[in-house]
Enzyme design. Structure first.
Site, PDB file in Angstrom:
ATOM      1  N   GLY A 157       0.819  -1.209   0.000  1.00  0.00           N
ATOM      2  CA  GLY A 157       0.000   0.000   0.000  1.00  0.00           C
ATOM      3  C   GLY A 157       0.847   1.252   0.000  1.00  0.00           C
ATOM      4  N   SER A 178      -0.089  -5.376   4.137  1.00  0.00           N
ATOM      5  CA  SER A 178       0.054  -6.008   5.446  1.00  0.00           C
ATOM      6  C   SER A 178      -0.111  -4.987   6.558  1.00  0.00           C
ATOM      7  CB  SER A 178       1.433  -6.664   5.557  1.00  0.00           C
ATOM      8  OG  SER A 178       1.650  -7.154   6.863  1.00  0.00           O
ATOM      9  N   VAL A 230       6.969  10.328   5.723  1.00  0.00           N
ATOM     10  CA  VAL A 230       7.303  11.550   6.447  1.00  0.00           C
ATOM     11  C   VAL A 230       6.740  12.703   5.622  1.00  0.00           C
ATOM     12  CG1 VAL A 230       9.361  10.613   7.532  1.00  0.00           C
ATOM     13  CG2 VAL A 230       9.546  11.661   5.285  1.00  0.00           C
ATOM     14  N   LYS A 242       3.284  24.736  -2.735  1.00  0.00           N
ATOM     15  CA  LYS A 242       4.737  24.793  -2.884  1.00  0.00           C
ATOM     16  C   LYS A 242       5.069  25.580  -4.142  1.00  0.00           C
ATOM     17  CE  LYS A 242       8.634  21.644  -3.837  1.00  0.00           C
ATOM     18  NZ  LYS A 242       9.030  20.214  -3.938  1.00  0.00           N
ATOM     19  N   PRO A 296      12.645  27.735  -9.183  1.00  0.00           N
ATOM     20  CA  PRO A 296      11.236  28.107  -9.288  1.00  0.00           C
ATOM     21  C   PRO A 296      10.437  27.138 -10.140  1.00  0.00           C
ATOM     22  CG  PRO A 296      12.501  29.340 -10.895  1.00  0.00           C
ATOM     23  CD  PRO A 296      13.483  28.458 -10.158  1.00  0.00           C
ATOM     24  N   LEU A 318       9.172   2.692  -4.328  1.00  0.00           N
ATOM     25  CA  LEU A 318      10.478   2.303  -3.796  1.00  0.00           C
ATOM     26  C   LEU A 318      10.899   0.912  -4.259  1.00  0.00           C
ATOM     27  CD1 LEU A 318      10.180   3.626  -0.116  1.00  0.00           C
ATOM     28  CD2 LEU A 318      11.229   4.752  -2.096  1.00  0.00           C
ATOM     29  N   THR A 359      11.142  14.152  -6.245  1.00  0.00           N
ATOM     30  CA  THR A 359      10.727  13.488  -7.482  1.00  0.00           C
ATOM     31  C   THR A 359      10.118  12.100  -7.275  1.00  0.00           C
ATOM     32  OG1 THR A 359      13.014  12.736  -7.724  1.00  0.00           O
ATOM     33  CG2 THR A 359      12.383  14.703  -8.949  1.00  0.00           C
TER      34      THR A 359
END
Length: 513
Positions: free
Chosen positions: A18, A45, A53, A84, A104, A341, A352
């Site tokens: 997830g 799980s 974070v 942002k 920018p 990941l 990114t």
């Protein structure tokens, strides 16, 4: 609704894992493929934690929510999100006038500002002493400095681009609620085994309570564990360690200094052996220190971060994270696609991570909408995803290569690192020789992830210019940085206050909450 004959989408998709990546994938694939008959299931799980974070995004995330038809008012308050305008990089350089610069976000409305900056940067590139730090020329920088939201009134006719800050854990939870309400099946269970087919693909996964689960397409969102793509299918992992030294992070929250005011930028401040992020969420700051374990141990990194934040209270927990920096050789292998990941990670210097997640899912959808040989489509998909990773790696690498700091062995090693891609070597050669950077980036456009203006910003912003510049003369027609600053300030003073916008958004949804 039936699919066109040339389009072949999987009948069943099983996402393993997830978190933000898994639920972004579930939401987008369901949105794209459920009208064509695809069933999407996500299994995660409750015994395995997620890495979440305070995070930032690139502007591309605006397209993600727009594609799903989710308004900012719907998701931002639920995820403690803020706007942002860009990223500021203090203390990366020691060159006078270039000790800090701002990266920018910009649109076609910024064309006159971009032209002025490019003009002065090219003059300085040729040894003419003019102001070429990008900070002077972009409304985005001044909006961030004034803590404004990047939402100019329509009457100005000015379009601003922007990204977001948010709590990654909350955004995963929001997308879970959104996706399951629309038909994505959610299983809470732990995968204990993976069975393979005779041709090497995945036949099924076995869950502790539910037993075997099968699908036509499996998506590996198991994080750094890479359960399917690496552990099961043995796709090699290519480390970026020769290019990017940082492999650890320590993170901790801090309260706002002034609850009535909120920054609208990410701060990426250079430290002794890496850099520290500061991300403003509506309820707190997310902070962290990204560093190289070859130069600093966990305890020392935490001490340096706490000193930087002036947070010495042991009750404020510091989370230590290990980062596997690099990418898999192929994100799509057999009937398995790795996302997030599990497929790779390039340190968070330019925020990114979720952009790559989004790009990968969009490339997957596009590949299935294309007629032709399946193997060729898979190869093209892998080439495109690999180019995205390698292009981002190169742009991040340049931050370290350009630094003029010599106060620690870390910064000296980063600047003197002999490893360099051919792409970066060509950019440096063109820039340092006073050549046409725009033409060079156009030549490399197929392998670029960043715009020419972003390249100008980092090269000029870090002060990569000839020493002992000559005084300009009237024939150089240099842009007056003070005039540029005044024009920017005149524009952004009409932008709304950042905190006020977010408070108003939260107040409008409160009665319905």
């Amino acid at each position: 609704m039936s699919s066109p004959p040339s389009v072949c989408v999987p009948s069943r998709v099983l996402i393993v894992g997830g978190g933000t990546a898994g639920w972004m994938c579930a939401a987008l694939l369901h949105h794209a493929w459920s009208p064509l008959g695809t069933r999407v299931t996500l299994i995660e799980s409750d015994a395995i934690g997620i890495i979440g974070v305070g995070e930032g995004s690139t502007p591309k995330m605006r397209r993600f929510f727009a594609r799903l038809g989710i308004s900012e008012e719907e998701w931002m308050p639920a995820c403690n999100a803020s706007y942002k305008c860009g990223i500021r990089f203090p203390h990366w350089s020691t060159r006078p006038g270039y000790e800090s610069y701002y990266h920018p976000f910009f649109t076609a409305s910024d064309d006159p500002y971009i032209r002025g900056f490019h003009h002065n940067a090219r003059l300085r590139q040729h040894g003419i002493d003019v102001q070429a730090n990008p900070d002077h020329y972009f409304p985005s920088n001044w909006a961030a400095k004034r803590r404004r939201a990047p939402l100019p009134p329509a009457r100005l006719g000015y379009q601003a681009d922007y990204a977001y800050h948010f709590d990654a854990r909350l955004i995963g939870e929001f997308l879970r609620r959104w996706a399951t309400a629309r038909g994505v099946e959610h299983l809470v269970d732990t995968v204990t085994a993976v069975e393979r087919r005779a041709d090497g693909g995945i036949a099924s996964v076995t869950a502790a309570r539910r037993g075997p689960l099968s699908a036509e397409l499996y998506v590996d969102c198991t994080g750094f564990a890479s359960l399917l793509i690496c552990r099961t299918l043995a796709v090699p992992f290519l480390s970026y360690k020769p290019y990017l030294f940082n492999d650890r992070a320590v993170a901790m929250p801090t309260p706002h200094e002034d609850p009535a005011s909120l920054p609208s930028e990410t701060l990426s401040l250079a430290m002794n052996c890496g850099w520290a992020w500061k991300i403003p969420l509506t309820n707190r700051y997310g902070n962290g220190y990204v560093y190289a374990s070859d130069h600093l141990d966990e305890a020392a990194a935490e001490r340096e971060l706490r000193a930087h934040l002036k947070c010495f209270d042991d009750k404020v927990e510091a989370r230590h994270l290990k980062m596997r920096v690099g990418r898999v050789e192929r994100s799509w292998e057999h009937n398995c696609v790795a996302i997030g990941l599990a497929q790779g990670f390039v340190e968070p210097l330019e925020a990114t991570a979720l952009m790559i997640v989004q790009d990968t899912i969009e490339q997957l959808v596009a590949a299935h909408a294309t007629a032709g040989d399946g193997r060729r489509r898979q190869d093209e998909f892998n080439q495109k995803v690999n180019r995205i990773y390698d292009a981002i790696r190169d742009y991040l690498y340049v931050h370290y290569k350009l630094s003029s700091r010599s106060d620690t062995a870390y910064w000296i090693a980063a600047r003197e690192n002999p490893t360099m891609s051919d792409s970066v070597a060509s950019i440096f050669e063109v820039w340092d020789s006073g050549g046409d950077l725009l033409a060079e980036i156009q030549r490399q456009s197929a392998q670029m992830a960043y715009s020419p203006t972003s390249w100008f910003c980092i090269l000029a912003g870090m002060g990569r210019f000839p020493k002992k510049p000559r005084k300009p003369t009237h024939k150089h027609h240099a842009v007056d940085p003070e005039a540029a600053r005044k024009a920017c300030l005149e524009l952004v003073q009409q932008f709304p206050d950042h905190r006020s916008v977010l408070d108003g958004m939260r107040a409008r949804i409160a009665p319905a909450a």
